[in-house]
Enzyme design. Sequence first.
Site, PDB file in Angstrom:
ATOM      1  N   LYS A 235      51.909  27.079   4.855  1.00 24.62           N
ATOM      2  CA  LYS A 235      52.224  26.058   3.524  1.00 24.62           C
ATOM      3  C   LYS A 235      53.620  26.022   3.521  1.00 24.62           C
ATOM      4  O   LYS A 235      53.888  25.014   3.118  1.00 24.62           O
ATOM      5  CB  LYS A 235      51.619  26.971   2.439  1.00 24.62           C
ATOM      6  CG  LYS A 235      50.101  26.762   2.088  1.00 24.62           C
ATOM      7  CD  LYS A 235      49.760  27.341   0.745  1.00 24.62           C
ATOM      8  CE  LYS A 235      48.209  27.069   0.582  1.00 24.62           C
ATOM      9  NZ  LYS A 235      47.742  27.554  -0.904  1.00 24.62           N
TER      10      LYS A 235
ATOM     11  N   LYS B 205      36.378  21.721  11.272  1.00 22.14           N
ATOM     12  CA  LYS B 205      35.687  21.965   9.914  1.00 22.14           C
ATOM     13  C   LYS B 205      35.915  20.896   9.128  1.00 22.14           C
ATOM     14  O   LYS B 205      36.989  20.183   8.717  1.00 22.14           O
ATOM     15  CB  LYS B 205      36.315  23.335   9.488  1.00 22.14           C
ATOM     16  CG  LYS B 205      35.500  24.357   8.345  1.00 22.14           C
ATOM     17  CD  LYS B 205      36.225  25.422   7.910  1.00 22.14           C
ATOM     18  CE  LYS B 205      35.898  25.620   6.599  1.00 22.14           C
ATOM     19  NZ  LYS B 205      36.772  26.431   5.948  1.00 22.14           N
TER      20      LYS B 205
ATOM     21  N   LYS C 153      38.672  19.227   2.564  1.00 27.01           N
ATOM     22  CA  LYS C 153      38.814  18.444   1.439  1.00 27.01           C
ATOM     23  C   LYS C 153      39.991  17.782   1.558  1.00 27.01           C
ATOM     24  O   LYS C 153      40.200  16.694   0.742  1.00 27.01           O
ATOM     25  CB  LYS C 153      38.440  19.433   0.177  1.00 27.01           C
ATOM     26  CG  LYS C 153      39.352  20.426  -0.101  1.00 27.01           C
ATOM     27  CD  LYS C 153      39.062  21.235  -1.304  1.00 27.01           C
ATOM     28  CE  LYS C 153      39.863  22.468  -1.702  1.00 27.01           C
ATOM     29  NZ  LYS C 153      39.604  23.068  -2.893  1.00 27.01           N
TER      30      LYS C 153
END
Length: 328
Positions: free
Chosen positions: A111, A193, A196
């Site tokens: 992040k 995968k 979102k």
Amino acid sequence: MKIMYSAVQPSGELTIGNYIGAVRNWVRLQNEYDCYYAIADMHAITVRQDPAELRRRTLELAALYIACGLDPAKCALYVQSNVSAHAELCWVLNTLTYVGEASRMTQFKDKSQKHADNINMGLMDYPVLMAADILLYQADFVPVGADQKQHVELARDLAERFNGRYGETFRVPEPLIVKGEARICSLQDPSKKMSKSDENPNASVYLSDDRDTILRKFKRAVTDSDDRIVAAEDKPGITNLLNIYCAFKGCTMSEAEAYFAGMGYGEFKLAVGETVADVLAPIQAEKQRLLSEKDVLAGYLLAGAERAFKASRKTLSKVYRKVGFYRG
Ligand code: TRP
């Protein structure tokens, strides 16, 4: 009953991958465990959020979970920031966490790269807050995806460290990596995968997609070069679609393969899309109904927060006593 704790961040739209991998499991687990499920809005603000949007997503997520079958009478469904003990325990745990170990966490490093202009203290503290979430409720199990396993391990380390220094206080939680569920992959690149946050709008099917959108996305899903509908290592596109079908239909792979044998890809993709749309339609309707009854929804979240408050206070009082805080 054993205690289960999990939380989800109100950021981004949930995909059918989240539904199969997380939401559906939460629903299943509520019958076997004493469950606490939080909407982790405090975690969410470690990256920039639009305030109105954050509030809207928080309510939407609560409505969605209930619409998916989470029973607010069975489990404590609540909003993390409504229970102040999370921030309070986090502070104490901060004093047991080494800067070195926090800065080595995989997600913090990822992040920090992704949000290079906003590497804030909260981002680094994220796993400590998560440890506070879990330890407050004396959780036995924490159902999480593989990407969160390292965070649960930190929670275990901190529990043991605290217990070692101040005496037995926290239960040491176990991660519950739910297996047996197929990995749902991107419809555009089945080697990764379903996410979102995928940039390609056709890659992910969202729980909020309407029927036409769902059918269109499945129609555009990548397949393979031959025309057989079987699950195989060298047929990732078809295998992914079959996995999705099985997960939504509740059937086995061999049943699905037998059903689709001889069918063309176009017809197959339509059938998978329809199966998904049929499952999502009543969930979406129920979610809308809940969102239109804001008072009822607020009542559920308040009841959840009250239960969470009681359970968390017990642990926090013990912690405050053990560390030597003066209680009059
Ligand atoms: N970090 C988790 C995620 O993004 C969400 C979360 C916050 C969580 N607190 C938790 C998960 C406690 C399990 C237990 O998926």
